[in-house]
Write a protein that holds these residues in place. Structure first.
Motif, PDB file in Angstrom:
ATOM      1  N   LEU A 194       0.833  -1.204   0.000  1.00 39.82           N
ATOM      2  CA  LEU A 194       0.000   0.000   0.000  1.00 39.82           C
ATOM      3  C   LEU A 194       0.870   1.258   0.000  1.00 39.82           C
ATOM      4  CD1 LEU A 194      -2.974   0.871   0.099  1.00 39.82           C
ATOM      5  CD2 LEU A 194      -2.813   0.892   2.578  1.00 39.82           C
ATOM      6  N   HIS A 195       1.967   1.208   0.720  1.00 46.08           N
ATOM      7  CA  HIS A 195       2.897   2.336   0.792  1.00 46.08           C
ATOM      8  C   HIS A 195       3.480   2.620  -0.609  1.00 46.08           C
ATOM      9  CE1 HIS A 195       5.864   4.897   2.947  1.00 46.08           C
ATOM     10  NE2 HIS A 195       6.644   4.579   1.905  1.00 46.08           N
ATOM     11  N   PHE A 199       0.503   3.727  -3.188  1.00 46.79           N
ATOM     12  CA  PHE A 199      -0.536   4.547  -2.556  1.00 46.79           C
ATOM     13  C   PHE A 199      -1.178   5.511  -3.555  1.00 46.79           C
ATOM     14  CE2 PHE A 199      -2.302   7.698   0.452  1.00 46.79           C
ATOM     15  CZ  PHE A 199      -2.983   6.817   1.283  1.00 46.79           C
ATOM     16  N   ASP A 200      -0.442   5.906  -4.603  1.00 50.19           N
ATOM     17  CA  ASP A 200      -0.994   6.833  -5.599  1.00 50.19           C
ATOM     18  C   ASP A 200      -2.099   6.182  -6.430  1.00 50.19           C
ATOM     19  OD1 ASP A 200       0.921   5.093  -6.570  1.00 50.19           O
ATOM     20  OD2 ASP A 200       1.606   6.466  -8.154  1.00 50.19           O
ATOM     21  N   ARG A 209      -5.664   2.442  -2.468  1.00 54.93           N
ATOM     22  CA  ARG A 209      -5.710   2.956  -1.093  1.00 54.93           C
ATOM     23  C   ARG A 209      -6.544   2.079  -0.137  1.00 54.93           C
ATOM     24  NH1 ARG A 209      -5.867   9.526  -1.881  1.00 54.93           N
ATOM     25  NH2 ARG A 209      -3.801   9.627  -2.851  1.00 54.93           N
ATOM     26  N   THR A 210      -6.736   0.854  -0.479  1.00 55.02           N
ATOM     27  CA  THR A 210      -7.550  -0.021   0.382  1.00 55.02           C
ATOM     28  C   THR A 210      -6.668  -0.710   1.416  1.00 55.02           C
ATOM     29  OG1 THR A 210      -9.021  -0.389  -1.457  1.00 55.02           O
ATOM     30  CG2 THR A 210      -9.242  -1.906   0.393  1.00 55.02           C
ATOM     31  N   TYR A 211      -7.050  -0.559   2.653  1.00 54.20           N
ATOM     32  CA  TYR A 211      -6.279  -1.120   3.788  1.00 54.20           C
ATOM     33  C   TYR A 211      -6.347  -2.650   3.740  1.00 54.20           C
ATOM     34  CZ  TYR A 211      -4.880  -1.700   8.685  1.00 54.20           C
ATOM     35  OH  TYR A 211      -4.233  -2.057   9.844  1.00 54.20           O
ATOM     36  N   ILE A 265      -3.449   6.013  12.748  1.00 56.54           N
ATOM     37  CA  ILE A 265      -3.508   6.291  11.301  1.00 56.54           C
ATOM     38  C   ILE A 265      -4.756   5.646  10.701  1.00 56.54           C
ATOM     39  CG2 ILE A 265      -2.291   6.004   9.086  1.00 56.54           C
ATOM     40  CD1 ILE A 265       0.346   5.838  10.780  1.00 56.54           C
ATOM     41  N   PHE A 266      -4.940   4.353  11.024  1.00 57.17           N
ATOM     42  CA  PHE A 266      -6.134   3.654  10.531  1.00 57.17           C
ATOM     43  C   PHE A 266      -6.396   2.451  11.442  1.00 57.17           C
ATOM     44  CE2 PHE A 266      -8.674   0.873   7.852  1.00 57.17           C
ATOM     45  CZ  PHE A 266      -9.592   1.765   7.348  1.00 57.17           C
ATOM     46  N   TYR A 299       8.789   2.538   8.496  1.00 62.42           N
ATOM     47  CA  TYR A 299       7.431   3.001   8.824  1.00 62.42           C
ATOM     48  C   TYR A 299       6.562   3.124   7.571  1.00 62.42           C
ATOM     49  CZ  TYR A 299      10.209   4.337  12.927  1.00 62.42           C
ATOM     50  OH  TYR A 299      11.071   4.328  13.989  1.00 62.42           O
ATOM     51  N   TYR A 300       6.053   2.000   7.072  1.00 57.44           N
ATOM     52  CA  TYR A 300       5.181   2.025   5.893  1.00 57.44           C
ATOM     53  C   TYR A 300       3.932   2.839   6.222  1.00 57.44           C
ATOM     54  CZ  TYR A 300       8.242  -1.803   4.635  1.00 57.44           C
ATOM     55  OH  TYR A 300       9.347  -2.556   4.364  1.00 57.44           O
ATOM     56  N   LEU A 301       3.647   3.796   5.350  1.00 56.88           N
ATOM     57  CA  LEU A 301       2.517   4.737   5.545  1.00 56.88           C
ATOM     58  C   LEU A 301       2.667   5.533   6.853  1.00 56.88           C
ATOM     59  CD1 LEU A 301      -0.473   2.458   4.469  1.00 56.88           C
ATOM     60  CD2 LEU A 301       0.635   4.205   3.091  1.00 56.88           C
ATOM     61  N   GLY A 302       3.880   5.568   7.363  1.00 53.25           N
ATOM     62  CA  GLY A 302       4.140   6.296   8.617  1.00 53.25           C
ATOM     63  C   GLY A 302       3.850   5.457   9.847  1.00 53.25           C
ATOM     64  N   ALA A 303       3.489   4.181   9.664  1.00 49.38           N
ATOM     65  CA  ALA A 303       3.105   3.348  10.806  1.00 49.38           C
ATOM     66  C   ALA A 303       4.334   2.817  11.544  1.00 49.38           C
ATOM     67  CB  ALA A 303       2.245   2.180  10.336  1.00 49.38           C
ATOM     68  N   LEU A 309       8.044   9.727   5.046  1.00 48.56           N
ATOM     69  CA  LEU A 309       7.109   8.992   5.914  1.00 48.56           C
ATOM     70  C   LEU A 309       7.720   7.657   6.365  1.00 48.56           C
ATOM     71  CD1 LEU A 309       4.346   9.953   6.746  1.00 48.56           C
ATOM     72  CD2 LEU A 309       3.335   8.568   4.931  1.00 48.56           C
ATOM     73  N   SER A 322       7.979   8.681  10.075  1.00 50.72           N
ATOM     74  CA  SER A 322       6.685   8.224  10.616  1.00 50.72           C
ATOM     75  C   SER A 322       5.647   9.314  10.905  1.00 50.72           C
ATOM     76  CB  SER A 322       6.911   7.385  11.880  1.00 50.72           C
ATOM     77  OG  SER A 322       5.691   6.997  12.440  1.00 50.72           O
ATOM     78  N   ARG A 334      -8.865   3.630   2.836  1.00 54.31           N
ATOM     79  CA  ARG A 334     -10.243   3.150   2.888  1.00 54.31           C
ATOM     80  C   ARG A 334     -10.279   1.758   3.531  1.00 54.31           C
ATOM     81  NH1 ARG A 334      -9.969   5.260  -2.454  1.00 54.31           N
ATOM     82  NH2 ARG A 334      -9.558   3.148  -3.208  1.00 54.31           N
TER      83      ARG A 334
END
Lengths: 400, 107
Positions: free
Chosen positions: A71-72, A75-76, A79-81, A99-100, A132-136, B41, B45, B107
């Motif tokens: 997803l990282h 992401f463009d 965007r589905t988790y 984050i989610f 930190y994928y997606l900042g996680a 990111l 993070s 999502r």
């Protein structure tokens, strides 16, 4: 202080009291130890369950991280988790900002832990990421807790704990009996000694008293008469002790011969008996005895009761003191001007072998006998005492 | 019309430093700002840490602070030290964060 609750102190009663105290303390300690053991066992079972589940949750977290990585990168476009029906998850950044999440309750997450159970019976596993994928930074994986371990642990605690408790209690009772045995033996020895001594006292004391009665004082010179009088006082004191001990050891074997006893005459008679003892301490009697007062009682027991009250009044009185004896319908009062006692001592007064002044003679059984007789005939005995001023014993009975 | 202008002006003013400084330069060099954002990111993070790292790098760019690959740095060189004042630089960083942040977009 009333004698209603302080009657005969016997071996089995004190044994029971010691036994119950010991068992109470022992049970408390056993329950404490079992409680501690149960807590350790419960936590071990919980840790075991969590360690088993941790392997499963680690696999889920790896799968989730792979999904986050994809997803990282994309992401463009996408965007589905990453989701899986087998678990729920959440991601938090380095500042622990959510984050989610697909968790049931993302607010209660404890990111400082590795694996734990929530109050809502879920297991949450925390994985800290290096990239930190997606900042996680924190990945949380959650599954519902299988409560089977909980019920099994509690069943084992209750069954095992119950069995151990029963075992400990049986051991405790055996221990308590071992503990009480020396005390029981000592009390039994004391009682046996008193019985034997009593038996041996009877004949010589009787012989002394009857021979003294045969002596005519007017035929003696004053010095010899004085000596004879002292011998009589001593013999009467021994006789009194003998009667008390006999009552104490044999009263349950002798049937009571209850009849209407003329208490007025009996009180007069017993005062006369004790007058010679009282005179040795220059104690005078003040009497206020109403005539024809009767009480339905065994005459010898009534005499024991009065004798013990008078004996104590002489023993614990001061030299040149007075003893005030008052008898009226339903009430006998014997008051002295002696050493008196405080409230604590008054409470203990009816206990057997309780002596408040070892300087004076006696075994500490007088008031215990009074209490026993009072209990047998439903009399109310009360001690009113003031230290340094004197003691008054009030015996009351219902007048029909 | 006046109302439309009143809404538009703050947007233009806020986006200005980012658009006329960051975007303009990166477009000329064909360097994706979005890809760089995700690199930040990946390394830093959180919003606070990303913004702090961006500010530190733009103020004093060094190879050590850069998140771009060595190939890109070799090819394009390090970005020059910014000429923006502190206020404009922070505005540009905020705009950048708001444009590419993942919060609310998953999502």
């Amino acid at each position: 202080m009333s004698a209603s609750n302080a009657t005969a102190t016997n071996i089995s009663r004190s044994e029971k009291r010691t036994l119950f105290r010991f068992l109470g303390l022992y049970t408390f300690l056993v329950v404490l130890i079992l409680g501690l053991g149960s807590t350790i066992y419960y936590n071990l079972q919980k840790d075991l369950m969590l360690q088993t589940k941790r392997l499963e949750l680690e696999e889920f977290s790896k799968e989730l991280i792979d999904g986050l990585k994809l997803l990282h990168i994309y992401f463009d476009r996408y965007r589905t988790y990453p989701r899986n029906p087998l678990y729920r998850s959440a991601i938090y950044d380095a500042d622990k900002v959510l984050i989610f999440s697909t968790l049931k309750d993302p607010k209660g997450v404890r990111l400082d832990k590795v694996i734990y159970t929530t109050p809502k019976h879920q297991i949450q596993y925390i994985h800290v990421l290096d990239s930190y994928y997606l900042g996680a930074k924190y990945v949380v994986v959650e599954i519902d807790e299988d409560r089977a371990w909980f019920y099994t642990a509690w069943r084992n605690i209750l069954l095992g704990g119950g069995a151990l408790l029963a075992l400990f209690l049986v051991a405790g009772i055996l221990l308590a009996r071992l503990l009480v045995a020396p005390m029981k033996e000592a009390m039994s020895l004391l009682d046996r000694f008193i019985k034997d001594t009593t038996h041996e006292l009877n004949t010589p004391v009787g012989a002394i008293l009857s021979n003294i009665e045969l002596i005519r004082p007017e035929r003696l010179d004053s010095s010899t008469a004085k000596k004879i009088r002292r011998i009589e006082i001593a013999a009467r004191t021994i006789s009194n002790i003998y009667k008390d001990l006999t009552y104490l050891t044999l009263h349950h074997q002798i049937a009571s011969d209850n009849q209407d006893v003329d208490m007025s005459a009996l009180v007069h008679e017993r005062i006369e008996y004790f007058r010679i003892l009282a005179e040795s301490k220059r104690i005078t009697f003040q009497t206020d005895i109403a005539p024809r007062i009767t009480l339905h009682i065994d005459a010898s027991k009534a005499a024991r009761l009065i004798d013990n009250l008078l004996s104590n009044a002489v023993k614990y009185n001061r030299r040149n003191g007075t003893i005030r004896v008052m008898l009226k319908e339903g009430e006998l009062r014997v008051a002295d001007t002696g050493i008196g006692m405080d409230e604590t001592a008054a409470k203990e007064a009816f206990k057997r072998y309780k002596r408040f002044d070892t300087a004076v003679g006696g075994f500490g059984i007088g008031l215990n006998i009074v209490a026993m007789i009072a209990k047998e005939y439903g009399l109310r005995v009360e001690i009113v005492s003031q230290k340094g001023k004197g003691t008054e014993v009030i015996v009351q009975w219902r007048v029909s | 019309m006046a109302r439309f202008l009143m809404l538009l002006i703050p947007l233009i003013v806020t986006a200005g430093p980012y658009r006329y400084n960051c975007v303009a330069c990166h477009q000329r060099r064909n360097l994706s700002l979005e890809a760089l954002f995700f690199d930040y990111l990946l390394k830093y993070s959180s919003e606070r840490r990303v913004k702090a790292a961006l500010y530190s790098f733009i103020k004093h760019p060094t190879k050590k602070k850069a998140v771009a690959s060595e190939d890109v740095i070799k090819r394009e060189g390090l970005m020059p030290q910014t000429t923006l004042n502190d206020t404009d630089l922070r505005k540009a960083i905020n705009t950048y964060w708001e444009k590419y942040k993942v919060f609310g977009k998953i999502r």
